[in-house]
Design a protein around this motif. Structure first.
Motif, PDB file in Angstrom:
ATOM      1  N   THR A 259       0.856  -1.195   0.000  1.00 35.18           N
ATOM      2  CA  THR A 259       0.000   0.000   0.000  1.00 35.18           C
ATOM      3  C   THR A 259       0.892   1.245   0.000  1.00 35.18           C
ATOM      4  N   VAL A 260       0.399   2.287  -0.639  1.00 33.05           N
ATOM      5  CA  VAL A 260       1.075   3.583  -0.646  1.00 33.05           C
ATOM      6  C   VAL A 260       0.029   4.666  -0.427  1.00 33.05           C
ATOM      7  N   GLY A 261       0.504   5.877  -0.271  1.00 30.61           N
ATOM      8  CA  GLY A 261      -0.403   7.011  -0.111  1.00 30.61           C
ATOM      9  C   GLY A 261      -0.064   7.890   1.065  1.00 30.61           C
ATOM     10  N   SER A 262       0.605   7.319   2.071  1.00 32.44           N
ATOM     11  CA  SER A 262       0.857   8.077   3.300  1.00 32.44           C
ATOM     12  C   SER A 262       1.820   9.236   3.077  1.00 32.44           C
ATOM     13  N   LYS A 263       2.856   9.017   2.274  1.00 33.80           N
ATOM     14  CA  LYS A 263       3.837  10.077   2.060  1.00 33.80           C
ATOM     15  C   LYS A 263       3.216  11.266   1.324  1.00 33.80           C
ATOM     16  N   ILE A 264       2.367  10.969   0.326  1.00 32.49           N
ATOM     17  CA  ILE A 264       1.724  12.049  -0.427  1.00 32.49           C
ATOM     18  C   ILE A 264       0.745  12.797   0.469  1.00 32.49           C
ATOM     19  N   ARG A 265       0.010  12.066   1.323  1.00 32.80           N
ATOM     20  CA  ARG A 265      -0.918  12.721   2.246  1.00 32.80           C
ATOM     21  C   ARG A 265      -0.174  13.603   3.240  1.00 32.80           C
ATOM     22  N   ASP A 266       0.955  13.104   3.751  1.00 34.23           N
ATOM     23  CA  ASP A 266       1.752  13.905   4.684  1.00 34.23           C
ATOM     24  C   ASP A 266       2.233  15.191   4.010  1.00 34.23           C
ATOM     25  N   TYR A 267       2.637  15.052   2.772  1.00 32.26           N
ATOM     26  CA  TYR A 267       3.086  16.212   1.994  1.00 32.26           C
ATOM     27  C   TYR A 267       1.972  17.244   1.901  1.00 32.26           C
ATOM     28  N   GLU A 268       0.778  16.779   1.615  1.00 33.09           N
ATOM     29  CA  GLU A 268      -0.365  17.679   1.494  1.00 33.09           C
ATOM     30  C   GLU A 268      -0.731  18.288   2.852  1.00 33.09           C
ATOM     31  N   ASN A 269      -0.763  17.456   3.875  1.00 33.03           N
ATOM     32  CA  ASN A 269      -1.187  17.933   5.192  1.00 33.03           C
ATOM     33  C   ASN A 269      -0.171  18.883   5.832  1.00 33.03           C
TER      34      ASN A 269
END
Length: 739
Positions: A259-269
């Motif tokens: 699974t991926v997505g956490s790094k991009i979400r952290d970047y956004e947040n």
């Protein structure tokens, strides 16, 4: 004994042969090769040894030249036309030029972007100066060898000649020239002396394209590379709850499921979101496999459970909210001249129409894909980016790596239309590569690309105009869109300044459906709506549509309004040109014409569409197009761009529809989403205004006017006023209402 032969097929040849398995095509293929066997190929410029001159130019001792094209190539032709600018001022023979796609280089290259129809416009002078500077340095070096003044030398076709008639090739002095000081001022050619600019040149990649050589992002591969395919939420507003990858992991060819997505979400947040970020709150399931096919099979074997995170929206919801916005007063006024309310209240007659267009996917021929390889030392990005500098910066921030460790190489793109401005697919590939630490190619299926992408916003425009004593006295445009509004420049397009009382307002509904730039952003439908409305006004005023436009342009003569973006005289010229070339008002019986003109991307375009009725339905037979885009750098490429824009505009205005139900797009492939077919393609007759003005945009400006021209022609044929795209889906309703 069995006779065996080794046959080598290109990808294109294989597809052609496989399409007709009867064997006839195979025989034809072999005969073709046999006929060409004795033909010697031209010199392979790529195998020569070159000396670096600058970031754009390399010259071999044989006088052959490599020119690096800095901007991404998405089919708009800049890989051909930008090097033409350099070659013209460098004064070399085009047949001696070898073109290479430049890598991302923010130090030496400016504006490495494909978007806004701005590549040639922004590079017109800088690239010519690059070529002229190099030529002067070569002349200076030759003069030094001869012991004379550079003023006693001239250069042409890669050869330097002095006043005594002695000659020296560029390759003879390239090493000395590259070491000289760079001249501060150089003289550029007069357009009358051009030998390359203005002459039609074939696409520099045409041979590779038709023979299937690797050029595009999907073609790129390297040793040890794995493939990845992603499961994203099936509906906007959903997030991943759980998944079972047991069956997928058991499939041969599947290496892992992550699974991926956490790094991009952290970047956004963390507040680093910028306009190119497209993401969601959900994790994404990724299948890592040995081939694209294995990855796609693994995707189908995974069982996923989703839950609602935010509202699941539908097209019917958007229809209601946009109407409510138009009826309300929560608008941002973008321009206001005079007193529109007073003009409307004092009018003899008030005309009002509302026009609407749906979401549209980009549907590039090549679905989203990207290569990334992340190690402890560097991050390598290779693929089809419209904004490579932004992509590299975003990846460096998402992975928390210094920008110096990120390199980006640009491949040719199988279409962009704005979709590849958004680097979500680049960040996804980078995050996957960061997890598995192996070279990875992320590939989306057509279905995933169409249903989890970025869309043209759905929008509604309401036009209200006042007529007093037979004159147009007031004009009010209100626009309401999903995640979009009318940008300020459009408020200063025609008819701004031509009508005393003029106002433009915009309102936006924020949605979780990702939207963004789509070929000719905003103007793609605004032009259709505006020129359809002006056709209504012309009928009410009992004058010809063309004459109404010209009368309004006449009002602008002598007006000094720095906000105004278009040039009234240049618009008048393209209108008169299209009237002449289309034989406006003089068609054969049962051929119906519609007119439209629009300014976008610094280019003035006027078009006349001709339709006939076949079995009671409108068929677009011809579009005549007049364009003022300044100097045409490559007439052959320009003609292709102009025709492509018109045909794209015809297809989407007539047929393209895309709806959302409970957050889920209702079309996922071309069996339910109609692009224009070959048999539906009209003849396109293109005419360029000849002048020596610096070039303006061309990849997008021919698309916006055509929708209005078609709608106006259909009205002439059927009496039906079409206010909603796609026209074919809404024609029956319009005919019944006779609006």
């Amino acid at each position: 004994m069995e006779n065996k032969q080794n046959l080598t097929f290109s990808r294109r040849s294989f597809l052609k042969t496989s399409a007709l398995a009867s064997g006839g095509m195979l025989i034809g293929f072999n005969l073709f090769n046999a006929c060409k066997a004795e033909v010697k190929p031209p010199i392979d410029l790529s195998q020569l040894n070159y000396n670096d001159f600058n970031a754009y130019i390399k010259i071999s001792p044989e006088g052959k030249v490599t020119i690096f094209s800095p901007n991404p190539e998405i089919g708009q032709g800049v890989k051909t036309s930008m090097p033409m600018l350099i070659a013209e001022e460098l004064d070399v023979l085009w047949e001696d030029v070898f073109v290479v796609q430049g890598k991302l280089d923010t130090k030496n290259y400016n504006r490495q972007i494909a978007g806004g129809s701005g590549s040639i416009r922004a590079s017109w002078k800088p690239l010519r100066e690059t070529g002229a500077t190099a030529k002067q340095m070569l002349i200076n070096a030759a003069a030094a060898k001869w012991g004379i003044s550079p003023s006693e030398c001239s250069a042409k076709a890669g050869l330097i000649t002095n006043d005594d008639g002695d000659t020296m090739g560029y390759g003879d002095v390239v090493l000395e020239a590259a070491a000289l000081d760079v001249p501060e001022n150089v003289t550029l050619k007069d357009p009358k002396d051009f030998t390359i600019i203005g002459k039609g040149k074939l696409n520099v990649d045409v041979d590779k394209i038709i023979t299937g050589k690797p050029l595009f992002g999907l073609d790129y591969k390297e040793e040890g590379m794995l493939y990845a395919s992603i499961i994203r939420p099936p509906a906007f507003g959903q997030i991943l709850e759980s998944f079972d990858a047991t069956q997928a992991k058991a499939l041969p060819g599947v290496v892992d499921v992550i699974t991926v997505g956490s790094k991009i979400r952290d970047y956004e947040n963390n507040g680093k979101q910028n306009w190119t970020l497209v993401t969601s709150n959900s994790d994404k399931v990724v299948v890592i496999a040995k081939s694209t096919w294995d990855a796609f099979k693994g995707i189908k074997a995974i069982k996923t459970t989703w839950k609602v995170d935010t509202k699941l929206e539908s097209t019917k919801d958007h229809d209601k909210v946009l109407v409510d916005l138009l009826d309300g007063d929560k608008f941002e006024t973008r321009r206001s001249d005079g007193d529109v309310k007073k003009a409307l209240s004092n009018a003899d007659k008030v005309i009002e129409r509302t026009y609407e267009a749906p979401f549209l996917p980009h549907n590039t021929l090549e679905p989203m894909n990207f290569f990334a390889h992340v190690t402890n030392e560097k991050v390598r990005l290779i693929g089809n980016m419209q904004t490579p500098a932004a992509a590299a910066k975003m990846v460096s921030e998402v992975l928390e790596r210094p920008i110096e460790e990120v390199s980006a190489e640009i491949t040719r793109m199988g279409g962009g239309f704005g979709r590849r401005l958004y680097n979500d697919f680049v960040m996804e590939a980078a995050e996957i590569a960061d997890v598995i630490r192996k070279p990875i190619k992320m590939v989306s299926s057509r279905e995933a690309d169409m249903t989890t992408g970025v869309y043209r916003p759905c929008v509604k425009y309401r036009f209200t105009a006042s007529i007093k004593n037979g004159k147009l006295t007031g004009y009010h445009l209100k626009g309401a869109g999903v995640n979009a509004s009318i940008p300020t420049p459009m408020a200063n397009y025609f008819p701004a300044g031509a009508i005393k009382n003029y106002q433009v307002d915009a309102a936006t509904y924020k949605s979780n459906i990702t939207t963004g730039a789509w070929r000719a952003p905003v103007t793609h439908f605004l032009a259709s709506a505006e020129q359809s409305f002006f056709n209504v006004l012309a009928e009410e005023l009992q004058i010809d549509h063309v004459q109404l436009y010209l009368d309004l342009l006449e009002n602008l003569k002598g007006v000094n309004d720095k906000r105004m973006k278009f040039n009234p005289k240049r618009m008048e010229d393209v209108i008169k040109l299209v009237v002449d070339k289309s034989h406006w008002g003089k068609t054969e019986p049962h051929v119906y014409q519609g007119f439209s003109a629009y300014f976008s991307h610094n280019t003035h375009v006027a078009e006349v569409a001709e339709i006939v009725l076949e079995n009671g339905l409108p068929v677009v037979k011809k579009v005549t197009c007049a364009i003022d885009c300044g100097i045409v750098v490559n007439p052959l490429g320009a003609l292709n761009q102009a025709k492509g824009g018109v045909i794209d505009g015809v297809g989407h205005a007539m047929y393209a529809d895309f709806s959302i139900k409970n957050g889920k797009p209702q079309s996922n492939n071309f069996n339910t989403y109609q692009l224009i077919r070959m048999a539906q393609t009209p003849k396109v007759d293109v005419h360029f205004v000849q002048n020596n003005i610096a070039p303006t945009g061309l990849g997008e400006p021919t698309l916006p006017p055509v929708g209005g021209a078609i709608a106006n022609a259909i009205y002439q044929a059927t009496g039906a006023r079409l206010t909603k795209q796609p026209y074919m889906a809404n024609l029956k309703i319009a005919e019944e209402l006779k609006v």
